[in-house]
Scaffold this motif. Sequence first.
Motif, PDB file in Angstrom:
ATOM      1  N   SER A  57       5.586  -6.519   2.616  1.00  0.00           N
ATOM      2  CA  SER A  57       6.116  -7.854   2.327  1.00  0.00           C
ATOM      3  C   SER A  57       7.186  -7.791   1.242  1.00  0.00           C
ATOM      4  O   SER A  57       7.936  -8.733   1.045  1.00  0.00           O
ATOM      5  CB  SER A  57       4.989  -8.791   1.896  1.00  0.00           C
ATOM      6  N   LEU A  99       9.553  -1.208  -1.190  1.00  0.00           N
ATOM      7  CA  LEU A  99       9.981  -0.139  -0.286  1.00  0.00           C
ATOM      8  C   LEU A  99       9.558  -0.392   1.158  1.00  0.00           C
ATOM      9  O   LEU A  99      10.304  -0.112   2.089  1.00  0.00           O
ATOM     10  CB  LEU A  99       9.426   1.208  -0.771  1.00  0.00           C
ATOM     11  N   ASP A 159      -6.022  -5.630   3.842  1.00  0.00           N
ATOM     12  CA  ASP A 159      -6.035  -4.686   2.727  1.00  0.00           C
ATOM     13  C   ASP A 159      -6.177  -3.266   3.286  1.00  0.00           C
ATOM     14  O   ASP A 159      -7.130  -2.997   4.024  1.00  0.00           O
ATOM     15  CB  ASP A 159      -7.241  -5.043   1.834  1.00  0.00           C
ATOM     16  N   VAL A 160      -5.256  -2.377   2.916  1.00  0.00           N
ATOM     17  CA  VAL A 160      -5.292  -1.012   3.472  1.00  0.00           C
ATOM     18  C   VAL A 160      -6.539  -0.229   3.065  1.00  0.00           C
ATOM     19  O   VAL A 160      -6.884   0.760   3.710  1.00  0.00           O
ATOM     20  CB  VAL A 160      -4.059  -0.167   3.073  1.00  0.00           C
ATOM     21  N   ASN A 177       2.602   3.073   3.425  1.00  0.00           N
ATOM     22  CA  ASN A 177       3.450   2.786   2.264  1.00  0.00           C
ATOM     23  C   ASN A 177       2.717   2.087   1.122  1.00  0.00           C
ATOM     24  O   ASN A 177       3.032   2.308  -0.043  1.00  0.00           O
ATOM     25  CB  ASN A 177       4.639   1.927   2.711  1.00  0.00           C
ATOM     26  N   MET A 230       3.813   7.487   1.848  1.00  0.00           N
ATOM     27  CA  MET A 230       4.598   7.256   0.643  1.00  0.00           C
ATOM     28  C   MET A 230       3.890   7.911  -0.538  1.00  0.00           C
ATOM     29  O   MET A 230       2.822   7.466  -0.959  1.00  0.00           O
ATOM     30  CB  MET A 230       4.778   5.757   0.407  1.00  0.00           C
ATOM     31  N   TYR A 257      -3.170   7.236 -10.893  1.00  0.00           N
ATOM     32  CA  TYR A 257      -2.033   7.155  -9.975  1.00  0.00           C
ATOM     33  C   TYR A 257      -1.550   8.560  -9.601  1.00  0.00           C
ATOM     34  O   TYR A 257      -1.358   8.884  -8.423  1.00  0.00           O
ATOM     35  CB  TYR A 257      -0.911   6.349 -10.623  1.00  0.00           C
ATOM     36  N   LYS A 294      -1.560  10.422  -5.902  1.00  0.00           N
ATOM     37  CA  LYS A 294      -0.360  10.934  -5.226  1.00  0.00           C
ATOM     38  C   LYS A 294      -0.456  12.455  -5.017  1.00  0.00           C
ATOM     39  O   LYS A 294       0.043  12.977  -4.013  1.00  0.00           O
ATOM     40  CB  LYS A 294       0.909  10.560  -6.000  1.00  0.00           C
ATOM     41  N   GLY A 322      11.649   8.579  -6.820  1.00  0.00           N
ATOM     42  CA  GLY A 322      11.632   8.599  -8.285  1.00  0.00           C
ATOM     43  C   GLY A 322      11.427   7.174  -8.745  1.00  0.00           C
ATOM     44  O   GLY A 322      10.525   6.494  -8.277  1.00  0.00           O
ATOM     45  N   ILE A 378      12.491   3.511  -8.545  1.00  0.00           N
ATOM     46  CA  ILE A 378      13.253   2.650  -7.646  1.00  0.00           C
ATOM     47  C   ILE A 378      13.081   1.193  -8.079  1.00  0.00           C
ATOM     48  O   ILE A 378      11.989   0.789  -8.500  1.00  0.00           O
ATOM     49  CB  ILE A 378      12.758   2.808  -6.179  1.00  0.00           C
ATOM     50  N   THR A 381      12.044  -1.933  -7.513  1.00  0.00           N
ATOM     51  CA  THR A 381      11.194  -2.776  -6.664  1.00  0.00           C
ATOM     52  C   THR A 381      10.273  -3.585  -7.584  1.00  0.00           C
ATOM     53  O   THR A 381      10.185  -3.301  -8.780  1.00  0.00           O
ATOM     54  CB  THR A 381      10.302  -1.936  -5.724  1.00  0.00           C
ATOM     55  N   ASN A 427       8.196  -2.133 -10.478  1.00  0.00           N
ATOM     56  CA  ASN A 427       8.846  -1.802 -11.756  1.00  0.00           C
ATOM     57  C   ASN A 427       9.499  -3.009 -12.423  1.00  0.00           C
ATOM     58  O   ASN A 427      10.384  -2.864 -13.275  1.00  0.00           O
ATOM     59  CB  ASN A 427       9.917  -0.721 -11.532  1.00  0.00           C
TER      60      ASN A 427
END
Length: 261
Positions: free
Chosen positions: A16, A19, A65-66, A92, A143, A158, A162, A189, A191, A193, A196
Amino acid sequence: NYPELKGKVAVITGSSKGLGRAIGERYAKEGMNVVLNYRSSEKEMEEVIRGIEAGGGKAVAVKGDVSEEGLAEKMIEKAISEFGKMDLFVNNAGVQVEAKTHEMEFDNWKQIIDVNLNGTFLGVRAALKYFVEHEIEGNIINMSSVHEVIPRPGYTHYAASKGGVKMFTKSVALEYAPNHIRVNAIAPGAIDTPINEETMNDPEDKEGLEALIPSHAIGKPEQIAAVAAWLASDESSYVTGTTIFADGGLSLYPSFGPENK
Ligand code: NAD
């Protein structure tokens, strides 16, 4: 542009905004049909779909919800009922919350792992099941982040999630290479969005971030969407099990850069 993408069907989680949204919009521009996903922001999602449709593209959305079992299957079912098939699954959706590790609530740790790592597993599993059962030489993109290699104080959960996405991506790619199913990751890196937003709205923080990036440029969502388009295309047909970094040089040990000599 990649003409072979026309008519292909992509599922993209967490799309929504940020990215996921940029990837959905780029895919639609390539002539792909997209199944998007939002957790709560229905209005934003509708706007994204309207924008895609105004450009002549086709998009539908599934709420959910993923980190909950069943959403990925629902999205694939939607792809089949609306567009007849699914060619590509993009995991993502991701979240981050700052916390010192010695003060971190276990629930906070679990939330990050649940969305970023468990959510990716659930998406990958559903996509693989569909590809294997239908003997489709499918494509999966996860992602990740530069924090699959760069340690991240204040966000250790986090970074752990990842790092997990990185090795999960590689292992799955190896397991399904004989099926010609490609599985890759993208490591952005910094981005611009909503994730941030705080940094971008604070001139001092923003300057500090720009100084940290060797190219001194914060990335744009479209620059990540371009990588996702290439990974979806036949131009990357021999690429599997790898992470493509799009980070303005952030993962290159910037402190060794010419400006720090
Ligand atoms: P964002 O916060 O702007 O967007 C994230 C999207 O995921 C939103 O649409 C949100 O609603 C959705 N989402 C969050 N939790 C969800 C859940 N449980 N179920 C379904 N959807 C959910 O963030 P972004 O910058 O677009 O980040 C997208 C991905 O890229 C994340 O995995 C993030 O870790 C990764 N990433 C971003 C950056 C960056 O600088 N923006 C850098 C590296 C990696």
